[in-house]
Design a protein around this motif. Structure first.
Motif, PDB file in Angstrom:
ATOM      1  N   UNK A   7       0.814  -1.214   0.000  1.00  0.00           N
ATOM      2  CA  UNK A   7       0.000   0.000   0.000  1.00  0.00           C
ATOM      3  C   UNK A   7       0.845   1.261   0.000  1.00  0.00           C
ATOM      4  N   UNK A   8       2.027   1.198   0.623  1.00  0.00           N
ATOM      5  CA  UNK A   8       2.905   2.370   0.660  1.00  0.00           C
ATOM      6  C   UNK A   8       3.967   2.322  -0.435  1.00  0.00           C
ATOM      7  N   UNK A   9       3.720   1.513  -1.482  1.00  0.00           N
ATOM      8  CA  UNK A   9       4.718   1.311  -2.524  1.00  0.00           C
ATOM      9  C   UNK A   9       5.164   2.595  -3.195  1.00  0.00           C
ATOM     10  N   UNK A  10       4.225   3.441  -3.572  1.00  0.00           N
ATOM     11  CA  UNK A  10       4.587   4.684  -4.261  1.00  0.00           C
ATOM     12  C   UNK A  10       5.392   5.601  -3.347  1.00  0.00           C
ATOM     13  N   UNK A  11       5.046   5.638  -2.072  1.00  0.00           N
ATOM     14  CA  UNK A  11       5.808   6.460  -1.133  1.00  0.00           C
ATOM     15  C   UNK A  11       7.244   5.956  -1.014  1.00  0.00           C
ATOM     16  N   UNK A  12       7.424   4.660  -1.040  1.00  0.00           N
ATOM     17  CA  UNK A  12       8.773   4.094  -0.965  1.00  0.00           C
ATOM     18  C   UNK A  12       9.567   4.401  -2.232  1.00  0.00           C
TER      19      UNK A  12
END
Length: 354
Positions: A58-63
């Motif tokens: 879910x936090x892939x883009x933030x990473x």
């Protein structure tokens, strides 16, 4: 030593084989030029989807946002529908990071016999500039009455002036740096709203750049031209769908889709850009160690250029040229017997710093 943070996503199938090989080449040339690629390998893939229900966390883009570039292998696996794998990873990255340019160089190298009888390397050297964030690949639409005789599906294409102008601007600027020729792919004789709008914006840019040679062609005639007279073209600007099709056709004209690179660019640098080979995950040959690494390596050269390492990028591209022109090293897609690793070893040996 300057360091760049790279998010490396091998993905599926042969992506797991060609991406590590490409990183070997980039590490070697980086050491010679005084920079380092600090690669973080992220196991986001169809395999993850099958176990966790999502291609990436879910936090892939933030990473990913914390990195300087994304280096992608391939996406796709039997049993996972293409629209699930693509819309679960690749397309969200392109859109969230404003990667509105998909740039795909197409070259016939010395030493490769392409499918066109009389084609020479001088005749096949062009770049497809594909609009990458809107157009035909829209999420707007839906299906009603599924499973009944009244079932229907609606898919809406979306072309904004902002999106169309910025891809035209990139294509015209690129043409000015190359041969000064730019062609536009259209289908305004059959698509009554979006394509005439596309043509109008192209005409505005053509009028503002009288020093450049411009032409617009219907997509069917343009595709035929790729086969009948590829020397006619240098920079081709196209919508999302047309650019996707043309660049794959161009890769075939150049001898193998296995050598074709691409760059998903955010020209402003406000978000990371993403670099990937045009080929898919090729599950039919995955695990055999025979995938062609050139598309991934050449994509790596595009990444180096985007990161500001022009000389290093040229060295990688020159090494590819040298191996194809002066050795018999070929993976099976090019008619040879070399493994993925053997092909990469040859390219590393051809680097000036080797």
């Amino acid at each position: 030593m300057r360091e760049h943070r790279i998010a490396a996503i091998p993905g599926d199938g042969i992506g797991n084989e060609v991406l590590p090989e490409a990183l070997r080449v980039l590490d070697r040339v980086g050491a010679a030029h005084g920079f380092r690629l600090a690669a973080t390998v992220l196991p986001w893939s169809c395999e993850r989807y099958l176990t966790d229900g999502a291609m990436m966390p879910a936090d892939g883009l933030d990473r990913l946002r914390e990195h300087d570039a994304v280096f992608l292998g391939a996406v796709g696996y039997p049993g996972v529908p293409d629209h699930v794998s693509l819309w679960g990873l690749l397309i969200p990255i392109r859109r969230a990071f404003g990667q509105y340019v998909n740039m795909r160089p197409i070259r016939l190298f010395d030493g490769i016999t392409g499918p066109l009888r009389d084609a020479t390397p001088r005749m096949v050297d062009m770049v497809v500039v594909r609009e990458n964030n809107e157009g035909e690949y829209s999420e707007i639409g839906g299906r009603l009455y599924q499973g009944t005789p009244e079932e229907f599906a609606v898919q809406q294409s979306t072309f904004t002036r902002r999106g169309t102008e910025r891809i035209m601007r990139f294509a015209f600027e690129l043409a000015a740096e190359r041969s000064g020729r730019v062609a536009s792919a259209t289908k305004s004789n059959g698509i009554i709203h979006t394509m005439p709008f596309w043509d109008e914006v192209f005409g505005e840019f053509a009028a503002a750049h009288p020093d450049l040679s411009t032409e617009q062609l219907h997509i069917d005639a343009l595709a035929a031209g790729f086969v009948l007279n590829p020397a006619r073209f240098d920079v081709i600007v196209a919508s999302n769908l047309f650019g996707d099709i043309l660049s794959d056709l161009g890769a075939a004209v150049a001898g193998s889709i296995g050598i074709a690179p691409s760059a998903n660019l955010n020209p402003s640098g406000s978000h990371p850009s993403m670099f990937e080979p045009v080929h898919g995950s090729a599950p039919d040959i995955a695990g055999r160690g025979v995938a062609n690494p050139i598309g991934q390596i050449w994509s790596g050269a595009l990444m180096l250029r985007h990161l500001g390492h022009e000389a290093a990028a040229r060295e990688v591209e020159s090494a590819i040229e040298t191996v194809l022109a002066t050795t018999d090293a070929r993976t099976p897609d090019l008619g040879g017997t070399a493994s993925t690793t053997e092909m990469t070893d040859e390219i590393i040996r051809a680097l000036p710093s080797a």
